[in-house]
Design an enzyme around this catalytic site. Structure first.
Site, short mmCIF file in Angstrom:
data_model
loop_
_atom_site.label_atom_id
_atom_site.label_comp_id
_atom_site.label_asym_id
_atom_site.label_seq_id
_atom_site.Cartn_x
_atom_site.Cartn_y
_atom_site.Cartn_z
N ASP A 1 34.80 27.83 39.66
CA ASP A 1 34.93 29.25 39.32
C ASP A 1 35.25 30.00 40.62
O ASP A 1 35.15 29.45 41.73
CB ASP A 1 33.66 29.78 38.65
CG ASP A 1 33.94 31.06 37.86
OD1 ASP A 1 35.06 31.60 37.98
OD2 ASP A 1 33.05 31.53 37.13
C1 BGC Z 1 34.63 34.30 36.06
C2 BGC Z 1 35.45 33.32 35.27
C3 BGC Z 1 36.91 33.66 35.34
C4 BGC Z 1 37.33 33.70 36.80
C5 BGC Z 1 38.80 33.96 37.00
C6 BGC Z 1 35.19 34.50 37.46
O1 BGC Z 1 34.56 35.56 38.11
O2 BGC Z 1 33.30 33.85 36.13
O3 BGC Z 1 35.00 33.30 33.94
O4 BGC Z 1 37.65 32.73 34.61
O5 BGC Z 1 36.58 34.70 37.45
O6 BGC Z 1 39.15 35.24 36.69
#
Ligand code: BGC
Length: 743
Positions: free
Chosen positions: A287
């Protein structure tokens, strides 16, 4: 003459690419891998979020001096995060294909979670439809839009099991039940990928956040997770496993720790479970900077250590942070990481790119005038259907709803009465301006002759200056509709709340309006279950509207005036108060249960609030009245591989056609470990015509009875089981049978 970029974009071909077999994909990727330098391989493991693209579009004319462009041209980028306009995607892809040594295309990924350009209801609302087919069909349309923005992959579905509405991300989830979560998880994947994401109209999906992010302590964002392995396997993993079984293209790790180890470097999760047990073949991605966060978790001493731990644990692709890019080469050269590990991860990324068809056509999802592919009638139709099915009717005293279309003077009051801010968090490319407000929906359906509308107050401030006018309006009406809730920005990532009240002055306004003793209908807009005790008591009708997206006002109007009949059921329990949390239907049996769920001395209970929630999982009313009878099973002893058939008669005793979500739960006595009070094992949406009945049949097999037993083996034990069937998790009709593993 050199064509301009726009002209080149318009001339792109979109011929369908024939799907390749897995063996062929593996062969092609292996050949390419052999041609790559170590640095190029590591480049494929990096996902870049180009700041230039996010802010003002990549400065093409300065490409040479642009840091992102340089990285891409040097073959040091595998994919791009969150760039969503075709022209920028085209520019970036051209850089990779035309300027990097091997011309390996990038893939483009972003969060398109409940819609792309068309705003569908938030995911928790969609889950209340209990309708996998609707979700699959909706995702097909959503994929069509995504596939015309230039993106190849969406970071959806989010299948974190949730039991704590303080956590803002419950709005992205499928709610509190592992079975419902798994059924819907697979539906999302089928809808996006359509079996073959080499097609021009499908996109790759990403199952997130692996694992157990939904169990963060106290609902506080990015907090700790700690649970037993049995709990993990039994309740939290099934949603992710369903995605793996549906062959989701990728898995994203979560921000939390599991068993003391950050998920992004958690070998138990990524290698032992995902790769070895589930035999998952797709790629894993961290993530947003979750790998770097090990430095704050204090489980890595520096960025090189981050990279080392992540690659050993089985992380293939790093989102945004650059621990791989900056350190893997040295780690290989110093013998700390074997080349095999790099090859394994790179191969997965290359295979993915071959599988989508990017080597055949790197521009396959890039279109000029992308807008013409958006918000097609069929997509809007599905968004409307989804909105109708997501709303949950929680109370309807004396059938005050549906309202008559003529002759009733309505005062529509509250900050959501005339608001189109109902896309919900993670709205992707959907626009508030394209959402129908409640007042617009009602006016379009019944005209505005008898309709008066005022906000009364804002969502979240201390200003009471609008009260008097709202009160006066209500005084003139035959019925008052209150449209209240939390702002759409109060749920989603990093939006944990400690209070679950309807914010600002809204409760005061509601109490004031109630003093007029007019018939009162409350409609609640929120991204999570809120405390609705007052509304449940003092409203004549109560509707949970969530955030419904583009079709919000139209769908609500159809429901309010009976052109549609509510059929949603809660995918998550609504607590009386924050102090009860976690409160969910499938809690474990305790040694001192309270017989009524109320306070009882030396019993598991509270002195000031019941154990049960205000509204329980699976609950939801309809304008029809459903009764259940004749619950029957075809045998009292189920042996080994046999099937048990369960039949029930669902009667619609009203004069209105309606759809009921028929739910089947089991309970098991004397298992080797404590099991939940009840476990959902099947459900079906059934349309039952007015004044008629339908027989609904379910089959159960030993798999439905299985549970992780004392030896951590997923198995049914030879025990007595009770089946409950009805319209919610508190279904009353029951029947017993026994299971025996040996003939
Ligand atoms: C979130 C994810 C997301 C990623 C990309 C993160 O902060 O937890 O769910 O896919 O950002 O945008």
């Amino acid at each position: 003459m050199q064509l301009s970029l726009e002209q080149q974009l318009s001339a792109l071909s979109h011929e369908e690419i024939p799907a390749k077999s897995k063996a062929e994909i593996h062969r092609l990727a292996t050949i390419l891998l052999q041609k790559m330098t170590l640095a190029e391989k590591i480049g494929q493991l990096f996902q870049l979020a180009p700041p230039e693209a996010n802010v003002e579009g990549l400065k093409w004319e300065h490409a040479e001096s642009n840091a992102s462009a340089q990285l891409i041209s040097a073959g040091k980028v595998g994919s791009i995060l969150s760039v969503v306009d075709s022209l920028t995607i085209f520019k970036l892809q051209k850089l990779a294909v035309e300027h990097s040594r091997l011309g390996i295309p990038l893939f483009f990924a972003a969060d398109m979670i409940h819609g792309c350009r068309t705003g569908f209801p938030i995911n928790l609302a969609l889950a209340c439809s209990f309708d996998p087919e609707l979700i699959e069909n909706s995702c097909k349309q959503i994929a069509y839009e995504i596939a015309h923005t230039g993106l190849n992959l969406t970071f959806s579905p989010m299948v974190d099991l949730v039991r704590d509405p303080r956590w803002g991300r419950v709005m992205e989830s499928n709610g509190e039940d592992p079975y419902l979560n798994s059924q819907l998880a697979a539906a999302y994947v089928r809808g996006y990928q359509q079996g073959d994401f080499s097609s021009n109209y499908s996109v790759a999906a990403c199952c997130k956040h692996f694992a157990a992010y939904g169990a963060i302590e106290g609902g506080r964002e990015y907090n700790t997770v700690d649970m037993s392995e049995r709990e993990l396997r039994q309740h939290y993993l099934p949603g992710y496993k369903a995605c793996a079984e549906a062959e989701v293209a990728s898995f994203m790790t979560s921000f939390n720790i599991y068993d003391g180890v950050p998920a992004t470097a958690n070998k138990f999760l990524l290698r032992d479970i995902l790769r070895n047990e589930w035999q998952y073949q797709g790629f894993t991605i961290s993530d947003y900077t979750s790998s770097y966060e090990m430095l704050d978790h204090k489980t890595a001493k520096d960025e090189a250590d981050v990279a080392l731990q992540c690659i050993l644990a089985g992380l293939d692709h790093e989102m945004v942070s650059t621990s791989y890019l900056d350190n893997l080469e040295t780690l290989v050269e110093t013998g700390k990481v074997s080349l095999n590990l790099i090859d394994e991860a790179t191969l997965r990324i290359l295979q993915f790119k071959f599988q989508i068809g990017l080597f055949d056509n790197p521009y396959k999802h890039i279109y000029a005038n992308q807008e013409q592919y958006m918000r097609k009638p069929e997509t809007l139709r599905l968004a409307h259907e989804a909105a109708l099915k997501s709303v949950v009717l929680l109370k309807n005293e004396q059938s005050i709803l549906p309202l008559k279309k003529n002759g009733v003077k309505i005062a529509l009051i509250g900050p959501f009465a005339d608001s189109n801010q109902v896309v919900g968090a993670w709205g992707s490319l959907a626009k508030d301006a394209e959402c129908t407000s409640l007042v617009a929906g009602i006016s379009a359906l019944v005209g505005n002759e008898n309709l008066m509308c005022l906000p009364g107050c804002a969502i979240n401030d201390h200003d009471r200056s609008g009260f008097a006018a709202a009160l006066e309006l209500a005084q003139q009406a035959d019925v008052v509709i209150l449209a209240l809730g939390e702002d759409q920005e109060m749920s989603g990532e990093a939006k944990s709340r400690a209070y679950l009240n309807i914010p600002g002055m809204q409760n005061e306004l509601a109490i004031l309006i109630k003093s007029l003793a007019k018939p009162l209908i409350s409609i609640i807009f929120s991204g999570r279950p809120l405390e609705l005790g007052w509304y449940a008591e003092h409203s004549d009708a109560l509707l949970q509207a969530w955030f419904l997206g583009n079709e919000s006002g139209n769908a609500l109007a159809n429901l309010l005036f009976g052109d549609a009949n509510p059929s949603g059921k809660l995918a998550m329990s609504f607590p009386y108060t924050v102090g009860q949390i976690p409160v969910y239907y499938n809690q474990y049996k305790t040694g001192r249960p309270s017989p009524t769920g109320e306070y009882s001395l030396f019993r598991s209970s509270f002195i000031d609030v019941p154990n049960y929630p205000l509204f329980h999982f699976g609950f939801g009313l309809s304008y029809s009245k459903f009764e259940y009878k004749n619950l029957e099973i075809d045998k009292e002893l189920l042996i080994a591989l046999q099937q048990l058939t369960v039949c029930v008669e669902v009667c619609n005793t009203s004069g209105v056609n309606g759809t009921e979500v028929v739910q089947l739960y089991i309970e098991c006595a004397n298992f080797s470990v404590v099991r939940p009070l009840r476990e959902l094992k099947a459900f079906r949406r059934v349309l039952v015509a007015a004044n008629s009945s339908k027989i609904v049949e379910f089959t159960l097999t030993k798999r439905d009875l299985a549970y992780y037993n004392i030896e951590m083996k997923f198995t049914p034990e030879d025990r007595k089981y009770v089946v409950y069937v009805g319209g919610s998790s508190q279904a009353e009709l029951s029947v017993e049978f026994s299971y025996q593993s040996e003939v």
